[in-house]
Write an enzyme that holds these catalytic residues in place. Structure first.
Site, PDB file in Angstrom:
ATOM      1  N   ASP A 152       4.022  -4.431  -8.143  1.00  0.00           N
ATOM      2  CA  ASP A 152       3.412  -3.185  -7.679  1.00  0.00           C
ATOM      3  C   ASP A 152       3.974  -1.972  -8.406  1.00  0.00           C
ATOM      4  O   ASP A 152       3.453  -0.863  -8.257  1.00  0.00           O
ATOM      5  CB  ASP A 152       3.590  -3.016  -6.167  1.00  0.00           C
ATOM      6  N   ASN A 153       5.010  -2.184  -9.212  1.00  0.00           N
ATOM      7  CA  ASN A 153       5.584  -1.097 -10.007  1.00  0.00           C
ATOM      8  C   ASN A 153       5.301  -1.265 -11.497  1.00  0.00           C
ATOM      9  O   ASN A 153       6.007  -0.698 -12.332  1.00  0.00           O
ATOM     10  CB  ASN A 153       7.096  -0.999  -9.776  1.00  0.00           C
ATOM     11  N   ARG A 186      -2.194  -0.440 -10.399  1.00  0.00           N
ATOM     12  CA  ARG A 186      -1.047  -1.295 -10.689  1.00  0.00           C
ATOM     13  C   ARG A 186      -1.497  -2.743 -10.869  1.00  0.00           C
ATOM     14  O   ARG A 186      -2.611  -3.109 -10.473  1.00  0.00           O
ATOM     15  CB  ARG A 186      -0.045  -1.227  -9.518  1.00  0.00           C
ATOM     16  N   GLY A 238       0.840  -1.189   0.000  1.00  0.00           N
ATOM     17  CA  GLY A 238       0.000   0.000   0.000  1.00  0.00           C
ATOM     18  C   GLY A 238       0.873   1.235   0.000  1.00  0.00           C
ATOM     19  O   GLY A 238       2.094   1.161   0.180  1.00  0.00           O
ATOM     20  N   ASP A 246       8.564   6.012   8.170  1.00  0.00           N
ATOM     21  CA  ASP A 246       8.176   7.320   8.709  1.00  0.00           C
ATOM     22  C   ASP A 246       7.288   8.110   7.754  1.00  0.00           C
ATOM     23  O   ASP A 246       6.832   9.205   8.085  1.00  0.00           O
ATOM     24  CB  ASP A 246       9.412   8.144   9.084  1.00  0.00           C
ATOM     25  N   GLY A 247       7.046   7.564   6.552  1.00  0.00           N
ATOM     26  CA  GLY A 247       6.169   8.242   5.604  1.00  0.00           C
ATOM     27  C   GLY A 247       6.802   9.416   4.891  1.00  0.00           C
ATOM     28  O   GLY A 247       6.137  10.102   4.107  1.00  0.00           O
TER      29      GLY A 247
END
Length: 492
Positions: free
Chosen positions: A257-258, A187, A94, A129-130
């Site tokens: 996912d890419n 994707r 995600g 940490d985003g």
């Protein structure tokens, strides 16, 4: 977090169709505010094509939007859920550090995702940490815009904003947020997520949404429209990966996912462009076994598409054996489609307009000579374009001399003139690519000295790769031996 009401007329025109999908496919989450946002680069031409005012985007309130400190009217921030095979191993994923603001509707009615990358933690961040560091965000800006100029479908970069905060990786680095623009962020991994965690109805909802957004020509009442979806995605990916091969682009992390359903290149973390031609070239520090090496990319494309077909199986036929049979038939067409696009592209790089049965051997023989003598991929084709044999570094090699005679004879069998071939080659062989040492030079100046002029000069040169202008020569030079081997990192 506040809704932005005081920004000058920027031109934001958001729609949020993705939120119509089942809630399992996303999480509503707002960007985390940053301390001191500063706009360091803005893509004026892209802004204008999106219907945005580049001057208004430089206003402090607009910078607050690009930093995630304010949410523009009509936006509905969310993080998308997806899964993926990462180096062959399946995992649920995600958006761990990216937030989709919504879909910008352009003046001519086109729809583009506007995503903030590095905008804070989401429910999918796990231990992250985003946040994002400045270097990788500038790197994506440079490479994605270079790919666009090369005519390769890609996500785009609208802006980079520094946050005034530090991020902690191996060292302490300045934080930044990239505004990424994409036809969509759907994707192969999005379909894998729903196929593994959702119902058939939820999978159907995603497929219907994808068809409406990317393939509206597939009628709603068409027989087996989901097989048509598979066919369309295979076609786009075969063409995309062929285009990568034609310029020596190595993605570096071709996880499922890419791989986008739209056929755009996405995720420029560990990517790089090949200098010396070698099919086994790998730049990514984590690709220790060469799974995503230059020469493997076409095969990995087929493998990823097979995973997409697996996710679609419940929609292809009621009987699983029949569904598998249909999927396998389509996947088996990929190799032929890839070779068609690659072979036509290589013909153009050699100034060939028509087809002859010996073309494949002519092309492969050149590549073998280049590999054997460690010739630069881009510069060899550029030298052939201008018939500068000495510039190839192969002029004193007997194999090349014999090959050159065959090539000249092949050109002579065409109806087109030498000038026609020269012009075709000029349009097919870039004078410049984002050389790895040049990209690093620009990033070092920006990150360590806050000097963006080096990057701006590089972007200007890369914006017209087929210009073959005198000022491009300095950017075509190979790296110094001390810069080899070059290694890339994912930047997370």
């Amino acid at each position: 977090m506040t809704e932005n009401k005081g920004t000058p007329e920027v031109g934001w025109s958001f729609d949020t169709r993705y939120t119509d999908l089942p809630s399992m496919m996303f999480s509503n989450v707002e960007p985390e505010p940053v301390e001191a946002p500063k706009l360091v680069i803005l893509n004026d031409s892209l802004a204008q094509s999106l219907g945005l005012d580049p001057v208004a985007l430089q206003h402090q309130n607009s910078i607050a939007v690009l930093a995630g400190n304010e949410v523009p009217k009509g936006a509905a921030p969310l993080a998308q859920a997806y899964a993926g095979h990462q180096f062959g191993h399946f995992t649920m994923l995600g958006d761990g550090r990216a937030i989709l603001l919504g879909e910008q509707i352009t003046p001519n009615g086109e729809r583009f995702d506007i995503q903030l990358k590095g905008s804070g933690r989401t429910p999918y961040s796990r231990q992250g940490d985003g946040r994002a560091a400045l270097g990788p965000m500038l790197r994506e800006y440079i490479i994605s815009e270079a790919m666009h100029a090369l005519g390769i479908p890609t996500t785009r970069s609208l802006a980079v904003v520094t946050t005034g905060e530090s991020v902690f990786r191996e060292t302490v680095l300045p934080g930044a947020i990239l505004t990424r623009v994409a036809a969509s962020h759907i994707r192969v991994g999005t379909f894998q997520f729903v196929a593994n965690a959702g119902s058939e109805e939820e999978l159907k909802a995603l497929a219907d949404y994808t068809l409406a957004r990317h393939f509206p020509e597939v009628e709603a009442d068409r027989e087996n429209r989901y097989l048509a979806l598979l066919q369309k995605v295979i076609k786009r990916q075969a063409e995309l990966i062929a285009k990568w091969q034609l310029v020596g682009f190595i993605h570096g992390v071709m996880n499922t996912d890419n791989m986008t359903i739209s056929g755009e290149t996405i995720d420029y973390g560990p990517c790089a462009f090949m200098d010396v031609y070698d099919p086994e070239t790998v730049f990514s520090s984590i690709d220790t076994r060469g799974r995503y090496a230059y020469g493997n990319q076409p095969r990995i494309g087929a493998w990823n598409l097979a995973r997409f077909a697996e996710a679609l199986l419940p929609l292809l036929a009621d009987d699983q054996d029949e569904a598998i049979k249909l999927a396998e038939a389509e996947i088996s067409n990929y190799a032929e489609q890839f070779e068609h696009h690659w072979l036509n592209g290589m013909r153009a790089k050699l100034g060939l307009f028509n087809e002859e049965s010996e073309d494949l051997s002519l092309i492969k023989d050149l590549l073998e000579v280049m590999h054997k003598h460690k010739a630069d991929f881009t510069n060899t084709f550029r030298a052939l374009t201008f018939d500068e044999q000495e510039e190839t570094g192969l002029h004193d090699k007997l194999e090349f001399t014999e090959w050159h005679e065959r090539w000249q004879a092949r050109l002579g069998r065409q109806e087109q003139t030498k000038d026609d071939s020269h012009n075709l080659m000029k349009m097919s062989n870039p004078a410049v690519i984002p050389r790895n040492h040049r990209v690093e030079e620009a990033l070092e100046a920006a990150v360590e000295q806050e000097d963006y002029q080096v990057m701006e000069r590089l972007l200007k040169v890369l914006a017209n790769p087929f210009a073959h202008s005198p000022e491009q020569k300095a950017y075509a030079k190979l790296p110094a031996p001390c810069a080899i081997p070059y290694r890339t990192y994912c930047g997370t």
